[in-house]
Scaffold this motif. Structure first.
Motif, PDB file in Angstrom:
ATOM      1  N   GLU A   1      -1.808  -7.295 -12.534  1.00  0.00           N
ATOM      2  CA  GLU A   1      -0.501  -7.734 -12.049  1.00  0.00           C
ATOM      3  C   GLU A   1      -0.488  -7.812 -10.527  1.00  0.00           C
ATOM      4  OE1 GLU A   1       4.188  -6.293 -12.078  1.00  0.00           O
ATOM      5  OE2 GLU A   1       2.668  -5.107 -13.114  1.00  0.00           O
ATOM      6  N   ALA A   2      -1.073  -6.790  -9.881  1.00  0.00           N
ATOM      7  CA  ALA A   2      -1.108  -6.745  -8.422  1.00  0.00           C
ATOM      8  C   ALA A   2      -1.921  -7.908  -7.849  1.00  0.00           C
ATOM      9  CB  ALA A   2      -1.695  -5.416  -7.961  1.00  0.00           C
TER      10      ALA A   2
ATOM     11  N   VAL B   1       5.697   9.274   3.484  1.00  0.00           N
ATOM     12  CA  VAL B   1       4.787   8.357   2.792  1.00  0.00           C
ATOM     13  C   VAL B   1       5.374   7.938   1.453  1.00  0.00           C
ATOM     14  CG1 VAL B   1       2.529   8.137   1.689  1.00  0.00           C
ATOM     15  CG2 VAL B   1       2.718   9.304   3.882  1.00  0.00           C
ATOM     16  N   CYS B   2       5.271   6.650   1.148  1.00  0.00           N
ATOM     17  CA  CYS B   2       5.673   6.132  -0.159  1.00  0.00           C
ATOM     18  C   CYS B   2       4.532   5.294  -0.711  1.00  0.00           C
ATOM     19  CB  CYS B   2       6.935   5.283  -0.031  1.00  0.00           C
ATOM     20  SG  CYS B   2       7.340   4.364  -1.540  1.00  0.00           S
ATOM     21  N   LEU B   3       4.081   5.602  -1.924  1.00  0.00           N
ATOM     22  CA  LEU B   3       3.042   4.823  -2.585  1.00  0.00           C
ATOM     23  C   LEU B   3       3.635   4.144  -3.811  1.00  0.00           C
ATOM     24  CD1 LEU B   3      -0.061   7.223  -2.423  1.00  0.00           C
ATOM     25  CD2 LEU B   3       0.376   5.178  -1.053  1.00  0.00           C
ATOM     26  N   VAL B   4       3.642   2.824  -3.798  1.00  0.00           N
ATOM     27  CA  VAL B   4       4.174   2.060  -4.929  1.00  0.00           C
ATOM     28  C   VAL B   4       3.024   1.687  -5.864  1.00  0.00           C
ATOM     29  CG1 VAL B   4       6.128   1.177  -3.635  1.00  0.00           C
ATOM     30  CG2 VAL B   4       3.998  -0.108  -3.650  1.00  0.00           C
ATOM     31  N   GLU B   5       3.351   1.050  -6.969  1.00  0.00           N
ATOM     32  CA  GLU B   5       2.336   0.691  -7.962  1.00  0.00           C
ATOM     33  C   GLU B   5       2.657  -0.687  -8.535  1.00  0.00           C
ATOM     34  OE1 GLU B   5      -0.016   3.133 -11.517  1.00  0.00           O
ATOM     35  OE2 GLU B   5       1.837   3.905 -10.652  1.00  0.00           O
ATOM     36  N   GLY B   6       1.650  -1.407  -8.994  1.00  0.00           N
ATOM     37  CA  GLY B   6       1.882  -2.702  -9.624  1.00  0.00           C
ATOM     38  C   GLY B   6       2.014  -3.851  -8.654  1.00  0.00           C
ATOM     39  N   VAL B   7       1.870  -3.567  -7.342  1.00  0.00           N
ATOM     40  CA  VAL B   7       1.875  -4.626  -6.331  1.00  0.00           C
ATOM     41  C   VAL B   7       0.644  -4.460  -5.450  1.00  0.00           C
ATOM     42  CG1 VAL B   7       4.356  -5.039  -6.235  1.00  0.00           C
ATOM     43  CG2 VAL B   7       3.371  -3.254  -4.821  1.00  0.00           C
ATOM     44  N   GLY B   8       0.109  -5.575  -4.997  1.00  0.00           N
ATOM     45  CA  GLY B   8      -1.081  -5.529  -4.164  1.00  0.00           C
ATOM     46  C   GLY B   8      -0.754  -5.608  -2.690  1.00  0.00           C
TER      47      GLY B   8
ATOM     48  N   ILE C   1      -4.728   2.744   8.140  1.00  0.00           N
ATOM     49  CA  ILE C   1      -4.651   3.763   9.196  1.00  0.00           C
ATOM     50  C   ILE C   1      -6.016   4.407   9.419  1.00  0.00           C
ATOM     51  CG2 ILE C   1      -3.481   5.871   9.971  1.00  0.00           C
ATOM     52  CD1 ILE C   1      -1.588   3.501   9.603  1.00  0.00           C
ATOM     53  N   HIS C   2      -6.731   4.650   8.333  1.00  0.00           N
ATOM     54  CA  HIS C   2      -8.078   5.230   8.429  1.00  0.00           C
ATOM     55  C   HIS C   2      -9.152   4.173   8.161  1.00  0.00           C
ATOM     56  CE1 HIS C   2      -6.450   9.285   8.786  1.00  0.00           C
ATOM     57  NE2 HIS C   2      -5.632   8.990   7.800  1.00  0.00           N
ATOM     58  N   GLY C   3      -8.767   2.908   8.263  1.00  0.00           N
ATOM     59  CA  GLY C   3      -9.716   1.826   8.031  1.00  0.00           C
ATOM     60  C   GLY C   3      -9.897   1.533   6.548  1.00  0.00           C
ATOM     61  N   THR C   4     -10.633   0.469   6.257  1.00  0.00           N
ATOM     62  CA  THR C   4     -10.891   0.106   4.864  1.00  0.00           C
ATOM     63  C   THR C   4     -12.258  -0.555   4.744  1.00  0.00           C
ATOM     64  OG1 THR C   4     -10.167  -1.296   3.028  1.00  0.00           O
ATOM     65  CG2 THR C   4      -9.622  -2.069   5.234  1.00  0.00           C
ATOM     66  N   LYS C   5     -12.923  -0.302   3.639  1.00  0.00           N
ATOM     67  CA  LYS C   5     -14.243  -0.891   3.408  1.00  0.00           C
ATOM     68  C   LYS C   5     -14.165  -2.414   3.279  1.00  0.00           C
ATOM     69  CE  LYS C   5     -16.108   3.241   1.161  1.00  0.00           C
ATOM     70  NZ  LYS C   5     -16.652   3.820  -0.087  1.00  0.00           N
TER      71      LYS C   5
ATOM     72  N   ASP D   1      -3.481  -1.515  -4.139  1.00  0.00           N
ATOM     73  CA  ASP D   1      -3.828  -2.379  -2.997  1.00  0.00           C
ATOM     74  C   ASP D   1      -5.316  -2.689  -3.084  1.00  0.00           C
ATOM     75  OD1 ASP D   1      -4.440  -3.471  -0.469  1.00  0.00           O
ATOM     76  OD2 ASP D   1      -2.826  -2.349   0.483  1.00  0.00           O
ATOM     77  N   GLN D   2      -5.674  -3.978  -3.166  1.00  0.00           N
ATOM     78  CA  GLN D   2      -7.078  -4.362  -3.317  1.00  0.00           C
ATOM     79  C   GLN D   2      -7.828  -4.394  -1.987  1.00  0.00           C
ATOM     80  OE1 GLN D   2      -4.532  -6.463  -3.583  1.00  0.00           O
ATOM     81  NE2 GLN D   2      -4.309  -7.262  -5.648  1.00  0.00           N
ATOM     82  N   LEU D   3      -7.102  -4.384  -0.874  1.00  0.00           N
ATOM     83  CA  LEU D   3      -7.742  -4.509   0.435  1.00  0.00           C
ATOM     84  C   LEU D   3      -7.771  -3.212   1.235  1.00  0.00           C
ATOM     85  CD1 LEU D   3      -6.442  -8.004   1.631  1.00  0.00           C
ATOM     86  CD2 LEU D   3      -8.573  -7.431   0.455  1.00  0.00           C
ATOM     87  N   VAL D   4      -6.797  -2.359   1.005  1.00  0.00           N
ATOM     88  CA  VAL D   4      -6.783  -1.053   1.683  1.00  0.00           C
ATOM     89  C   VAL D   4      -6.950   0.022   0.621  1.00  0.00           C
ATOM     90  CG1 VAL D   4      -5.473   0.539   3.142  1.00  0.00           C
ATOM     91  CG2 VAL D   4      -5.302  -1.925   3.533  1.00  0.00           C
ATOM     92  N   PHE D   5      -8.146   0.565   0.547  1.00  0.00           N
ATOM     93  CA  PHE D   5      -8.429   1.594  -0.458  1.00  0.00           C
ATOM     94  C   PHE D   5      -9.440   2.590   0.101  1.00  0.00           C
ATOM     95  CE2 PHE D   5     -11.053  -2.170  -1.176  1.00  0.00           C
ATOM     96  CZ  PHE D   5     -12.331  -1.653  -1.180  1.00  0.00           C
ATOM     97  N   PRO D   6      -9.358   3.860  -0.340  1.00  0.00           N
ATOM     98  CA  PRO D   6      -8.367   4.404  -1.271  1.00  0.00           C
ATOM     99  C   PRO D   6      -6.964   4.389  -0.675  1.00  0.00           C
ATOM    100  CG  PRO D   6      -9.584   6.180  -0.232  1.00  0.00           C
ATOM    101  CD  PRO D   6     -10.259   4.915   0.200  1.00  0.00           C
TER     102      PRO D   6
END
Length: 270
Positions: free
Chosen positions: A38-39, A234-241, A169-173, A216-221
């Motif tokens: 869905e995301a 901090v707020c972490l949502v789900e089902g959206v990318g 904030i801490h970078g992403t692979k 989030d497919q681009l910022v992980f974890p």
């Protein structure tokens, strides 16, 4: 071309609803997979919309003047201010503002150069509006630009709040797959992001809020999208990318909450 884009949007909309049904009624691994699907589809849908409305970025966007704290919205990597249309409309509808946007320009420059452009915009607005306090909201790389600008002392100007949405904030692979100096700065645990995080830890004049997504497919974890000391903000949502957060009702509700909350300075004074 426009017909192909419209057909693509319709097809993606159909797939979004199909994936949503899987997320709601599935179980275990299937439910998790449907949530990620869905995301991803939502991101493709909103990227297509960004392409469709891109010409709007070329025209000046104004805002009505009033006495509230000015808000500046900053887009992310390879986007324009058009990405803010959903949140801009609803924030104005709720009476926030005045709200301003900007296009960062050349997409592969350094975050420092983007920060300078934002700082120039803030100075100009401060002079025009007679305001010294601002709120900054940034999506993706735009969040890092906002943070860098808030940490830069500019005369009497004060950035009271910075809200990041899906910012590494801490970078992403995923940044390894992108090009440009800013992409190198956004790599996982880069010297730039480490330095920024350290300075944020020591900053007592700006309140930082972070909104991220578990899908989030681009910022992980997901923990890469917030400063660890700011867990209460901090707020972490789900089902959206990554892009889907820019048209998410849940994200907007959190934006409204963060903008409405008293700053740490106000709480101390009370």
């Amino acid at each position: 071309m426009s017909k192909i884009l419209l057909i693509t949007l319709f097809f993606l909309f159909f797939l979004i609803n199909l994936a949503k049904l899987g997320r709601k009624h599935g179980q275990g691994a299937f439910q998790k997979g449907a949530s990620w699907l869905e995301a991803v589809i939502k991101d493709l849908f909103y990227q297509s919309l960004h392409c469709l409305f891109f010409p709007l970025a070329l025209f000046p966007w104004g805002s009505k003047k009033h006495d509230k704290t000015p808000i500046i919205l900053v887009h992310g990597y390879m986007h324009t201010r058009v990405i803010w249309l959903y949140h801009l409309f609803h924030l104005k509808k709720q009476g926030f503002g005045p709200i301003f946007t900007l296009n960062l320009g050349k997409p592969f420059s350094s975050i420092h150069s983007f920060r300078n452009k934002l700082s120039t915009r803030i100075k100009a607005l401060s002079k025009e509006l007679g305001k010294e306090e601002f709120y900054l909201i940034g999506h993706s790389m735009g969040g890092l630009v906002c943070i860098a600008s808030a940490l830069e002392k500019t005369g009497n100007i004060s950035i009271k709040k910075v809200i990041t949405i899906g910012s590494p904030i801490h970078g992403t692979k995923a940044a390894k797959l992108a090009i440009g100096e800013c992409a190198r700065e956004m790599e996982k645990d880069s010297s730039f992001t480490q330095s920024l995080a350290e300075k944020m830890q020591q900053c007592a004049t700006t309140e930082f809020f972070h909104i991220g997504s578990k899908t989030d497919q681009l910022v992980f974890p997901a923990s890469s999208s917030f400063l660890r000391k700011d867990r209460d903000h901090v707020c972490l949502v789900e089902g959206v990318g990554h892009v889907g957060m820019m048209a998410s009702k849940k994200v907007h509700q959190k934006l409204s909450e963060y903008l409405s909350s008293k700053t740490l300075l106000s709480q101390t004074l009370d």
